[in-house]
Design a protein around this motif. Structure first.
Motif: not given
Ligand code: FAD
Length: 322
Positions: A296-316
């Motif tokens: 998915i990173f090959n077509i992504a404009d921005y990539g976040i390498v990390g655990d989604l359960f940590e990244v999503i609450p931070l984004l929110i």
């Protein structure tokens, strides 16, 4: 005005779908001098929908109201639209490439003995000639098509051609046509719709899609929360649907929905080719995945390498600050 274009609108729960307005803009792109005739088909009063079409650029609107047109059937809608086409003798017909458009347009084209360009995502001009661009091979390539004779019959993919600004000062003739709707072999007894949370996936400008990495139905909760703060909809990979984390109605990809939002956030999705077929034309793609090698990173404009359960609450948390 030399040319005349018929734009077939589409409603859901009494509200016109946005693609109806995009279809008006598409007809104007094909020929800015053409008269645009909006068509509304349904049951009961269609006056409000007709006015909306005029606000978005239709010059006049013809409505067909009949109790047998309360729900869509290709026979009923086909008869209503053919009656208008026979009266109006248009140079072109434009409609959305929606479930209804996909079902109805080939039937109309065959009745009219004309060709059909389906699923156009853009229209270019080559002199006076309109060139229609449509994806092929599951979105891996685009082809350009022109119409050399007959009616210019086109379906457009939702969310790709911008609608014109709504202008409530516009006015135009609204007429009703009485059509004797007969010969309907399909009787729709009931429409049972699954309760969908929030914004409709196919028309959403922002989509948060979860994959097998989300791990459970409960794991989707943060995705719904993120969708809510961004005013978007939640989608899914087939991996997540097969694992019963969510309903197949959310599936995006080759065998699911094809979407083109402004922002697509792929969460815990590896990026299989069949998934990319449904979302690779999104305007901005953000991928969140703990595997830096995920496709998915090959077509992504921005990539976040990390655990989604940590990244999503931070984004929110961060988005809520804005
Ligand atoms: P996986 O490939 O298992 O990927 C899960 C990802 O989550 C991995 O990259 C992993 O690194 C990541 N991850 C795990 N835990 C975390 C975490 N805590 N934080 C962040 N990341 C994490 N698929 C579709 O999506 N749509 C279709 O329409 C479709 N049609 C198909 C049609 C056919 C004929 C076939 C054969 C297949 C089709 N598929 C479709 C299936 C497709 O091939 C893949 O199997 C599917 O897309 C994989 O889903 P996934 O990416 O969610 O799962």
């Amino acid at each position: 005005m030399s040319d005349k274009y018929i734009v077939v609108s589409e409603a859901r729960d009494g509200e016109l779908r946005h693609v109806s307005f995009e279809a008006i803009a598409a007809a104007k792109e094909i020929n800015s001098d053409a008269e645009i005739v909006g068509v509304v088909v349904g049951d009961g009063s269609l006056e409000d929908s007709a006015k909306e079409l005029i606000y978005y650029g239709a010059d006049r609107v013809i409505s067909v109201s009949h109790e047998k047109l309360k729900t869509y059937t290709s026979e009923g809608y086909g008869q209503a639209i053919m009656a208008i086409v026979n009266d109006e003798n248009p140079s072109g017909i434009v409609m959305g490439h929606t479930s209804i458009g996909k079902d109805l347009s080939p039937k109309l084209a065959s009745k009219l003995e004309t060709g059909l360009i389906s699923d156009a995502v853009a229209i270019e001009k080559d002199g006076d000639q309109s060139v229609f661009i449509r994806p092929i091979y599951s979105g891996k390539a685009f082809e350009k098509k022109i119409i050399t004779n007959g009616i210019t019959f086109v379906t457009i993919r939702p969310n790709n051609i911008a609608a014109l600004e709504k202008d409530e000062s516009r006015s135009g003739d609204i007429s009703t046509k009485s059509v004797d709707v007969t010969d309907i072999r399909t009787i729709v007894k009931d429409v049972v719709r699954k309760a969908a949370k929030g914004v409709d996936l196919s028309e959403a400008n922002v989509i948060i899609a979860g994959g097998r990495g989300v791990k459970s139905e409960d794991g989707f909760k943060p995705l719904y929360e993120l969708a809510e703060v961004l005013g978007g909809a939640v989608g899914a990979s087939r991996g997540a649907c097969d694992a019963e984390y969510c309903d197949y109605a959310l599936q995006i990809g080759q065998t699911g929905k094809v979407v083109t939002p402004d922002l697509y956030i792929a969460v815990g999705i590896s990026g299989a080719i069949q998934h990319l077929a449904g979302m690779s034309n999104s305007k901005v793609i953000v991928a969140i995945n703990k595997d830096p090698e995920a496709n998915i990173f090959n077509i992504a404009d921005y990539g976040i390498v990390g655990d989604l359960f940590e990244v999503i609450p931070l984004l929110i948390e961060e988005i809520k600050k804005v």
